[in-house]
Design an enzyme around this catalytic site. Structure first.
Site, mmCIF file in Angstrom:
data_model
loop_
_atom_site.group_PDB
_atom_site.id
_atom_site.type_symbol
_atom_site.label_atom_id
_atom_site.label_comp_id
_atom_site.label_asym_id
_atom_site.label_seq_id
_atom_site.Cartn_x
_atom_site.Cartn_y
_atom_site.Cartn_z
ATOM 1 N N HIS A 132 0.838 -1.199 0.000
ATOM 2 C CA HIS A 132 0.000 0.000 0.000
ATOM 3 C C HIS A 132 0.879 1.257 0.000
ATOM 4 C CE1 HIS A 132 -3.664 2.314 1.259
ATOM 5 N NE2 HIS A 132 -2.750 3.090 1.822
ATOM 6 N N GLU A 133 1.926 1.251 0.827
ATOM 7 C CA GLU A 133 2.832 2.409 0.891
ATOM 8 C C GLU A 133 3.565 2.620 -0.428
ATOM 9 O OE1 GLU A 133 2.838 4.634 3.323
ATOM 10 O OE2 GLU A 133 1.217 3.352 3.969
ATOM 11 N N HIS A 136 1.417 4.270 -2.975
ATOM 12 C CA HIS A 136 1.311 5.739 -2.843
ATOM 13 C C HIS A 136 2.455 6.417 -3.609
ATOM 14 C CE1 HIS A 136 -2.053 6.443 -0.210
ATOM 15 N NE2 HIS A 136 -1.583 5.707 0.777
ATOM 16 N N GLU A 193 -6.404 6.858 -1.240
ATOM 17 C CA GLU A 193 -6.416 5.608 -0.474
ATOM 18 C C GLU A 193 -6.947 4.452 -1.306
ATOM 19 O OE1 GLU A 193 -5.268 4.699 2.687
ATOM 20 O OE2 GLU A 193 -4.248 6.497 2.077
HETATM 21 ZN ZN LIG Z 1 -2.688 5.022 2.307
#
Ligand SMILES: [Zn+2]
Length: 268
Positions: A132-133, A136, A193
């Site tokens: 997830h990081e 981003h 997100e």
């Molecule tokens: Zn996030």
């Protein structure tokens, strides 16, 4: 004020790019500028922690984090070949109270031991955090957040406050590096997100991690906290139905997960 409006209109014409999932992004700061600024921000953030012996001080934990992250990076490079030139890095910060992890522009990552101690993620769940990081960063969310901060007076005021914060005083950060530091501390939009969830679960599945762990990770994260919610939840606000959406995505990820071809590990 009129000049600011004119500037913003100009900017909206000239400085919008499209994210990997097809969303329009405001880009006052180019991804390259964000990477340069993030390098400086990363060094400045880690230096005082390193001086106190708070970085990578448990070899077993460090090895686990680097193996999982290294597998994810290999998949990130496979999908986005330009990121082969990134100076990828991950550090484990020993702070048992901080439940957080982040990835700056250009692949500069950190995870705090508080996340490991309090959330107790399985390897599959930890891969979802780091995936997830990384997502981003791949989607240029740092540059986007720096742009939003720089475009708004509120953001600049917050940067000025951060500049006066004892943590940063004397750190001689440039404005851009300060914005990069601030970018990993400010909440992502729910749209960002959703984008990171979608990209992260795919990276993790391709790296050999169970896609159903994405939903259980956020379930566990939500249970941590007590009086104050984890930093991770404040910088990663929940898009509506996050866990349900991730569970719906999981079956489509299974072919990647079940594919038994080699899982390369980027050396960290
Ligand atoms: Zn996030």
């Amino acid at each position: 004020m009129t000049r600011l409006v004119t500037l913003l209109i100009l900017v909206s014409i000239t400085a919008c790019t499209t994210s990997p999932t097809g969303r329009s992004q405001l880009m006052l700061v180019s991804p390259e500028e964000a990477i340069t600024a993030s390098k400086q921000a990363y060094t400045q953030t880690l230096k005082p922690l390193s001086d106190k012996g708070k970085i990578d001080n448990d070899p077993v934990v460090t090895r686990r984090v680097k193996l999982i992250t290294g597998r994810l990076i290999s998949q990130a490079i496979e999908k986005f070949p330009h990121t082969r030139r990134w100076d990828w890095s991950v550090k484990v910060i020993d702070d048992p109270e901080v439940v957080n992890a982040w990835c700056m522009a250009g692949g500069k990552m950190a995870i705090y031991t508080g996340l490991l101690h309090k959330v107790k993620p399985t390897d599959d769940e930890l891969a979802q955090v780091m995936g997830h990081e990384i997502a981003h960063a791949l989607a240029n969310h740092t540059a986007e957040k720096m742009s939003v901060a720089m475009a708004s007076q509120l953001g600049m005021a917050a940067i000025a406050v951060a500049a006066n914060d004892s943590e940063y005083r004397g750190a001689a950060l440039t404005g851009a590096a300060l914005a990069a530091t601030y970018a990993v501390q400010m909440p992502n939009s729910r749209t960002a997100e959703r984008e990171a969830d979608q990209m992260g679960i795919e990276l993790a599945a391709k790296a050999g991690y169970d896609p159903y762990a994405a939903a259980t990770l956020w379930d566990k994260m939500a249970k941590v906290g007590g009086s104050s919610p984890p930093e991770f939840l404040s910088t990663h606000p929940s898009p509506g139905n996050r866990q349900a959406t991730l569970r719906q995505l999981a079956p489509n990820m299974m072919p990647y997960y079940k594919n038994r071809k080699g899982r390369p590990v980027y050396p960290l």
